[in-house]
Motif scaffolding. Structure first.
Motif, PDB file in Angstrom:
ATOM      1  N   MET A   1      33.685 -13.426  69.998  1.00  0.00           N
ATOM      2  CA  MET A   1      33.556 -13.318  68.551  1.00  0.00           C
ATOM      3  C   MET A   1      32.073 -13.355  68.183  1.00  0.00           C
ATOM      4  N   ALA A   2      31.736 -12.655  67.135  1.00  0.00           N
ATOM      5  CA  ALA A   2      30.353 -12.571  66.683  1.00  0.00           C
ATOM      6  C   ALA A   2      30.285 -12.848  65.178  1.00  0.00           C
ATOM      7  N   HIS A   3      29.066 -13.117  64.719  1.00  0.00           N
ATOM      8  CA  HIS A   3      28.826 -13.342  63.294  1.00  0.00           C
ATOM      9  C   HIS A   3      28.289 -12.051  62.676  1.00  0.00           C
ATOM     10  N   TYR A   4      28.705 -11.790  61.446  1.00  0.00           N
ATOM     11  CA  TYR A   4      28.256 -10.624  60.711  1.00  0.00           C
ATOM     12  C   TYR A   4      27.858 -11.028  59.301  1.00  0.00           C
ATOM     13  N   LEU A   5      26.759 -10.429  58.824  1.00  0.00           N
ATOM     14  CA  LEU A   5      26.361 -10.567  57.429  1.00  0.00           C
ATOM     15  C   LEU A   5      26.900  -9.348  56.694  1.00  0.00           C
ATOM     16  N   VAL A   6      27.656  -9.610  55.641  1.00  0.00           N
ATOM     17  CA  VAL A   6      28.273  -8.535  54.880  1.00  0.00           C
ATOM     18  C   VAL A   6      27.758  -8.597  53.447  1.00  0.00           C
ATOM     19  N   ARG A   7      27.214  -7.499  52.993  1.00  0.00           N
ATOM     20  CA  ARG A   7      26.747  -7.423  51.600  1.00  0.00           C
ATOM     21  C   ARG A   7      27.754  -6.600  50.810  1.00  0.00           C
ATOM     22  N   LEU A   8      28.182  -7.169  49.689  1.00  0.00           N
ATOM     23  CA  LEU A   8      29.142  -6.510  48.815  1.00  0.00           C
ATOM     24  C   LEU A   8      28.466  -6.199  47.486  1.00  0.00           C
ATOM     25  N   GLY A   9      28.465  -4.937  47.102  1.00  0.00           N
ATOM     26  CA  GLY A   9      27.902  -4.513  45.824  1.00  0.00           C
ATOM     27  C   GLY A   9      29.013  -4.203  44.838  1.00  0.00           C
ATOM     28  N   HIS A  10      28.614  -3.893  43.633  1.00  0.00           N
ATOM     29  CA  HIS A  10      29.577  -3.579  42.588  1.00  0.00           C
ATOM     30  C   HIS A  10      30.240  -2.240  42.862  1.00  0.00           C
ATOM     31  N   GLY A  11      31.550  -2.206  42.666  1.00  0.00           N
ATOM     32  CA  GLY A  11      32.318  -0.988  42.838  1.00  0.00           C
ATOM     33  C   GLY A  11      32.509  -0.261  41.515  1.00  0.00           C
ATOM     34  N   PRO A  12      33.241   0.838  41.530  1.00  0.00           N
ATOM     35  CA  PRO A  12      33.402   1.664  40.340  1.00  0.00           C
ATOM     36  C   PRO A  12      34.147   0.975  39.191  1.00  0.00           C
ATOM     37  N   GLU A  13      34.951  -0.037  39.481  1.00  0.00           N
ATOM     38  CA  GLU A  13      35.695  -0.727  38.429  1.00  0.00           C
ATOM     39  C   GLU A  13      35.007  -2.009  37.947  1.00  0.00           C
ATOM     40  N   TRP A  14      33.789  -2.281  38.462  1.00  0.00           N
ATOM     41  CA  TRP A  14      33.039  -3.456  38.001  1.00  0.00           C
ATOM     42  C   TRP A  14      32.676  -3.244  36.537  1.00  0.00           C
ATOM     43  N   ASN A  15      32.970  -4.246  35.715  1.00  0.00           N
ATOM     44  CA  ASN A  15      32.628  -4.182  34.293  1.00  0.00           C
ATOM     45  C   ASN A  15      31.422  -5.077  34.060  1.00  0.00           C
ATOM     46  N   PRO A  16      30.233  -4.488  33.821  1.00  0.00           N
ATOM     47  CA  PRO A  16      29.024  -5.296  33.659  1.00  0.00           C
ATOM     48  C   PRO A  16      29.055  -6.194  32.422  1.00  0.00           C
ATOM     49  N   GLY A  17      29.984  -5.960  31.528  1.00  0.00           N
ATOM     50  CA  GLY A  17      30.100  -6.781  30.325  1.00  0.00           C
ATOM     51  C   GLY A  17      30.926  -8.043  30.525  1.00  0.00           C
ATOM     52  N   LEU A  18      31.483  -8.203  31.717  1.00  0.00           N
ATOM     53  CA  LEU A  18      32.332  -9.365  31.995  1.00  0.00           C
ATOM     54  C   LEU A  18      31.723 -10.235  33.085  1.00  0.00           C
ATOM     55  N   PRO A  19      31.935 -11.560  33.002  1.00  0.00           N
ATOM     56  CA  PRO A  19      31.520 -12.428  34.112  1.00  0.00           C
ATOM     57  C   PRO A  19      32.329 -12.084  35.365  1.00  0.00           C
ATOM     58  N   ARG A  20      31.810 -12.480  36.504  1.00  0.00           N
ATOM     59  CA  ARG A  20      32.480 -12.208  37.784  1.00  0.00           C
ATOM     60  C   ARG A  20      33.938 -12.679  37.770  1.00  0.00           C
ATOM     61  N   SER A  21      34.161 -13.882  37.279  1.00  0.00           N
ATOM     62  CA  SER A  21      35.520 -14.451  37.314  1.00  0.00           C
ATOM     63  C   SER A  21      36.446 -13.861  36.255  1.00  0.00           C
ATOM     64  N   ALA A  22      35.944 -12.963  35.420  1.00  0.00           N
ATOM     65  CA  ALA A  22      36.788 -12.294  34.426  1.00  0.00           C
ATOM     66  C   ALA A  22      37.046 -10.833  34.793  1.00  0.00           C
ATOM     67  N   GLN A  23      36.527 -10.387  35.935  1.00  0.00           N
ATOM     68  CA  GLN A  23      36.780  -9.022  36.393  1.00  0.00           C
ATOM     69  C   GLN A  23      38.266  -8.865  36.706  1.00  0.00           C
ATOM     70  N   GLY A  24      38.788  -7.667  36.549  1.00  0.00           N
ATOM     71  CA  GLY A  24      40.199  -7.408  36.834  1.00  0.00           C
ATOM     72  C   GLY A  24      40.584  -7.794  38.250  1.00  0.00           C
ATOM     73  N   GLY A  25      41.674  -8.499  38.412  1.00  0.00           N
ATOM     74  CA  GLY A  25      42.162  -8.895  39.732  1.00  0.00           C
ATOM     75  C   GLY A  25      41.441 -10.078  40.342  1.00  0.00           C
ATOM     76  N   TRP A  26      40.686 -10.839  39.533  1.00  0.00           N
ATOM     77  CA  TRP A  26      39.929 -11.986  40.047  1.00  0.00           C
ATOM     78  C   TRP A  26      40.818 -12.971  40.799  1.00  0.00           C
ATOM     79  N   THR A  27      41.948 -13.330  40.238  1.00  0.00           N
ATOM     80  CA  THR A  27      42.814 -14.346  40.849  1.00  0.00           C
ATOM     81  C   THR A  27      43.254 -13.918  42.244  1.00  0.00           C
ATOM     82  N   GLU A  28      43.639 -12.656  42.384  1.00  0.00           N
ATOM     83  CA  GLU A  28      44.077 -12.141  43.679  1.00  0.00           C
ATOM     84  C   GLU A  28      42.911 -12.077  44.668  1.00  0.00           C
ATOM     85  N   HIS A  29      41.761 -11.635  44.197  1.00  0.00           N
ATOM     86  CA  HIS A  29      40.573 -11.581  45.055  1.00  0.00           C
ATOM     87  C   HIS A  29      40.192 -12.983  45.538  1.00  0.00           C
ATOM     88  N   ALA A  30      40.154 -13.935  44.604  1.00  0.00           N
ATOM     89  CA  ALA A  30      39.781 -15.310  44.958  1.00  0.00           C
ATOM     90  C   ALA A  30      40.766 -15.897  45.967  1.00  0.00           C
TER      91      ALA A  30
END
Length: 108
Positions: A1-30
């Motif tokens: 097993m190895a370690h990996y650094l993964v960078r996640l950027g905003h996708g097409p459905e990211w709403n810049p007007g909302l906080p991270r925890s208010a983005q659609g599907g937050w509960t499922e993602h968390a």
């Protein structure tokens, strides 16, 4: 097993007007990310920068190879929608602080 650094950027459905925890599907993602953390696949993770609602996120993932990392994250309800994987890099750990383990026990 190895370690990996993964960078996640905003996708097409990211709403810049909302906080991270208010983005659609937050509960499922968390819940998905919590499950990966519980089983030890994600060691560390969280938003980058001063404002947790605007920056990319970084994960430290344990996996066999880059393909396994990508397959693991493909099951995230946010994958390719709210967040997109922008990079996956193998990370060779040479230094480990005993404070990290102590901190995990104190907070867990």
């Amino acid at each position: 097993m190895a370690h990996y650094l993964v960078r996640l950027g905003h996708g097409p459905e990211w709403n810049p007007g909302l906080p991270r925890s208010a983005q659609g599907g937050w509960t499922e993602h968390a819940a998905f990310m919590d499950a990966l953390t519980e089983r030890g696949a994600v060691l560390l993770g969280g938003p980058l920068g001063e404002d947790v609602n605007t920056g990319d996120a970084l994960l430290v993932v344990v996996a066999e190879d880059e393909n396994a990392v990508r397959a693991l994250l493909a099951a995230d309800p946010w994958d390719g929608r709210v967040l997109s994987t922008t990079s996956v890099e193998r990370w060779t750990l040479w230094l480990r602080s005993p404070a990290l383990a102590a901190s995990a026990h104190a907070n867990g």
